[in-house]
Design an enzyme around this catalytic site. Structure first.
Site, PDB file in Angstrom:
ATOM      1  CB  SER A 249     -70.647 -48.328 -91.277  1.00  0.00           C
ATOM      2  OG  SER A 249     -70.463 -48.055 -89.909  1.00  0.00           O
ATOM      3  CE  LYS A 296     -72.603 -50.943 -81.076  1.00  0.00           C
ATOM      4  NZ  LYS A 296     -71.674 -49.917 -80.642  1.00  0.00           N
ATOM      5  N   GLY A 359     -73.640 -47.818 -73.145  1.00  0.00           N
ATOM      6  CA  GLY A 359     -72.981 -48.830 -73.983  1.00  0.00           C
ATOM      7  C   GLY A 359     -71.594 -48.395 -74.421  1.00  0.00           C
TER       8      GLY A 359
HETATM    9  P1  ATR Z   1     -74.463 -45.287 -75.851  1.00  0.00           P
HETATM   10  O1  ATR Z   1     -74.510 -46.682 -76.396  1.00  0.00           O
HETATM   11  O2  ATR Z   1     -74.257 -44.247 -76.920  1.00  0.00           O
HETATM   12  O3  ATR Z   1     -73.496 -45.137 -74.739  1.00  0.00           O
HETATM   13  P2  ATR Z   1     -76.601 -45.429 -73.924  1.00  0.00           P
HETATM   14  O4  ATR Z   1     -76.186 -46.802 -73.558  1.00  0.00           O
HETATM   15  O5  ATR Z   1     -78.043 -45.134 -74.067  1.00  0.00           O
HETATM   16  O6  ATR Z   1     -75.933 -44.980 -75.302  1.00  0.00           O
HETATM   17  O7  ATR Z   1     -75.941 -44.420 -72.850  1.00  0.00           O
HETATM   18  C1  ATR Z   1     -76.184 -43.065 -72.874  1.00  0.00           C
HETATM   19  C2  ATR Z   1     -75.313 -42.369 -71.831  1.00  0.00           C
HETATM   20  O8  ATR Z   1     -75.545 -40.971 -71.954  1.00  0.00           O
HETATM   21  C3  ATR Z   1     -75.650 -42.758 -70.401  1.00  0.00           C
HETATM   22  O9  ATR Z   1     -74.504 -42.638 -69.622  1.00  0.00           O
HETATM   23  C4  ATR Z   1     -76.681 -41.675 -70.028  1.00  0.00           C
HETATM   24  O10 ATR Z   1     -76.807 -41.446 -68.660  1.00  0.00           O
HETATM   25  P3  ATR Z   1     -77.919 -42.270 -67.803  1.00  0.00           P
HETATM   26  O11 ATR Z   1     -77.363 -43.641 -67.631  1.00  0.00           O
HETATM   27  O12 ATR Z   1     -78.010 -41.519 -66.522  1.00  0.00           O
HETATM   28  O13 ATR Z   1     -79.173 -42.226 -68.615  1.00  0.00           O
HETATM   29  C5  ATR Z   1     -76.044 -40.479 -70.681  1.00  0.00           C
HETATM   30  N1  ATR Z   1     -76.998 -39.400 -70.939  1.00  0.00           N
HETATM   31  C6  ATR Z   1     -77.956 -39.364 -71.872  1.00  0.00           C
HETATM   32  N2  ATR Z   1     -78.623 -38.193 -71.825  1.00  0.00           N
HETATM   33  C7  ATR Z   1     -78.067 -37.471 -70.812  1.00  0.00           C
HETATM   34  C8  ATR Z   1     -78.292 -36.168 -70.269  1.00  0.00           C
HETATM   35  N3  ATR Z   1     -79.250 -35.372 -70.758  1.00  0.00           N
HETATM   36  N4  ATR Z   1     -77.510 -35.755 -69.252  1.00  0.00           N
HETATM   37  C9  ATR Z   1     -76.531 -36.548 -68.771  1.00  0.00           C
HETATM   38  N5  ATR Z   1     -76.266 -37.792 -69.240  1.00  0.00           N
HETATM   39  C10 ATR Z   1     -77.019 -38.247 -70.247  1.00  0.00           C
END
Ligand code: ATR
Length: 494
Positions: A249, A296, A359
């Site tokens: 940003s 957030k 998120g």
């Molecule tokens: P962001 O704000 O970037 O969306 P977040 O709220 O932590 O970050 O969400 C991460 C997303 O990536 C979630 O949908 C998570 O799935 P889970 O809810 O099952 O944890 C997904 N995610 C993260 N690592 C993953 C992985 N190795 N395989 C599949 N999904 C993953």
């Protein structure tokens, strides 16, 4: 003033550093403790060869330096070197006056080092270092350091937003001390370096080699942030997060402000406490700020107004000051929509598959739902998918079943962190097959091309990358902050 700290082992190396940085700096600090022993002996000649004011410093290891000789010898070498045409000499807070009297073959009596400096018009910087904290009695100590007309310098280590407030308060508490140097070291302190003038600091240090914890390069300080141009009228903006220094940003907003000649600076703030940050925001009259993970949601209790999107998504990424009230908006929502707005308007997108339910996914799913698009959410943790689907009248399923949803959607959006470090080579839905004529949206922007992105491109899909969304949401923030459109003639490096 920006001061470049010189840490070369030879004078020539230091002269090169000066030349490489000359256009951004007003003075330099020669660090005797980084010079090798032979070069130390001829360092008195250094100022006459660089055509800039020079601070002479010989820093002990206990103060973050590299000087290994005993204290007596250190002060003697400092004394001998200071015979050169230096503008300032740095002497630490705890060095006793009695230790600053030297025998000199040129004079009959012992020479009082401090007096001889003053008589030659060389200013003394009295420095205090603390690598563990911001000392509780910092205002008293600064006053004491300044009492003999010297320039007090405090380089301390803030560990929280409260410490940062303490450093910015120096300006109001000690406004009578005109010349002073206030530095917050380490990660928390970076905002005090960028906004050094708001701390009442006469100058700040920078280096190419991170000579002290938190140093930025002179180029970054001057070209990206224009820290030396901050004045009473400068509008302060920023981004709060933890971590925060990876965000792109500042590279969107600062060049934007410069291009439209708007007197403003956009600074990253490492924030442990949102509540304390709002106090700082009042103190510095911050005009607006971006919000990233994990704040957030945390900012919401402090907002006087929020938009419908913030309420729906439960996350705010933009805060602006409106009539003495903080207003929260979510530009992720509109930034996501911007690259596909025409396709939605032309009804080319009626159905969407959203991979992930975190998120980022919340902003995406709400944006699509509010535009009448039928959404299916796939997530590793099905419960999260179920909850978001419940709120938005969507369908949901487990990520493992992705293959069953192949070829069914007009739009496929990838919102998980798979494809980013440390999952660079992974695809969140390896069994999913693209139709080839759907639009694919990959929210990951670092790296530009994930395995999912490449696979969709190879299948013939039109693929929108996360960098585009990042830029679009940044441009909308810029409008909210400045009241002007983002200048179309510049391309930020994100
Ligand atoms: P962001 O704000 O970037 O969306 P977040 O709220 O932590 O970050 O969400 C991460 C997303 O990536 C979630 O949908 C998570 O799935 P889970 O809810 O099952 O944890 C997904 N995610 C993260 N690592 C993953 C992985 N190795 N395989 C599949 N999904 C993953």
């Amino acid at each position: 003033m920006l001061c470049l700290t010189l840490t070369g082992s030879t004078l020539e190396e230091n002269r090169c550093q000066v030349e490489q940085n000359r256009r951004w700096i007003s003075l330099v600090e020669l660090r005797l403790d980084h010079l090798n022993a032979d070069e130390q002996k001829i360092a008195s000649s250094f100022p006459s060869t660089v055509d800039l004011p020079v601070i002479l410093t010989f820093r002990r290891t206990s103060d973050g330096g590299a000087c290994t000789v005993g204290e007596r010898e250190r002060l003697q070498i400092l004394y001998e070197t200071a015979k050169g045409d230096y503008a300032y000499v740095d002497i630490e807070e705890d060095v006793k006056r009695s230790d600053l009297k030297f025998k000199d073959p040129l004079f009959e009596q012992k020479v009082d080092f401090e007096r001889s400096l003053r008589e030659r018009g060389i200013r003394i910087i009295r420095s205090l270092h603390d690598f563990t904290c911001v000392p509780a009695d910092i205002y008293g100590r600064i006053s004491k350091l300044a009492s003999k007309g010297d320039i007090p310098k405090v380089a301390v280590t803030p560990k929280s937003m409260i410490d940062i407030i303490c450093l910015f308060r120096v300006q109001t508490e000690l406004s009578a001390i005109k010349d002073k140097i206030i530095i917050g070291m380490g990660e928390f302190g970076i905002c005090t370096r960028l906004l050094y003038k708001k701390c009442g600091s006469t100058l700040t240090f920078c280096s190419d080699s991170q000579a002290a914890p938190g140093h930025l390069s002179a180029r970054t300080m001057s070209e990206l942030y224009r820290a030396d141009k901050v004045d009473e009228k400068t509008h302060v903006f920023g981004i709060i997060g933890n971590p925060v220094y990876h965000t792109a940003s500042p590279r969107i907003h600062n060049p934007g402000f410069e291009a439209i000649h708007y007197n403003a600076i956009y600074v990253p703030f490492l924030v442990d406490s949102v509540r304390a940050f709002f106090k700082l925001a009042e103190m510095l009259q911050i005009h607006g700020f971006s919000v990233t993970v994990p704040h957030k949601r945390n900012v919401q209790p402090y907002l006087g107004r929020i938009t419908r999107e913030v309420k729906q998504i439960g996350a705010c990424n933009t805060v602006t000051r409106i009539q003495n009230m903080w207003k929260g908006t979510n530009t992720d929502y509109y930034g996501f929509l911007a690259p596909i707005a025409d396709d939605i308007a032309q009804e080319k997108i009626r159905t969407a598959l959203v991979i992930g339910a975190g998120g980022a996914s919340r902003a995406v799913v709400w944006a699509l739902h509010n535009h009448g698009i039928k959404v299916t959410i796939l997530n590793r943790g099905v419960e999260k998918a179920r909850q978001l689907a419940g709120e938005t009248m969507s369908s949901y399923d487990s990520l493992e079943k992705a293959g069953l949803y192949s070829r069914l959607f007009d739009l496929v959006v990838q919102t998980t962190s798979v494809g980013m470090e440390p999952h660079l080579h992974e695809d969140p839905v390896p069994s999913f097959i693209f139709r080839g004529d759907e639009i694919v949206y990959e929210l990951v922007y670092q790296p530009r091309e994930t395995p999912f992105f490449r696979r969709a491109t190879l299948a013939g899909c039109r693929v929108v990358g996360g960098a585009q969304m990042l830029l679009e949401q940044g441009k909308l923030q810029f409008e909210a902050f400045s009241g002007y459109h983002y200048p179309h003639w510049i391309t930020p490096e994100i």
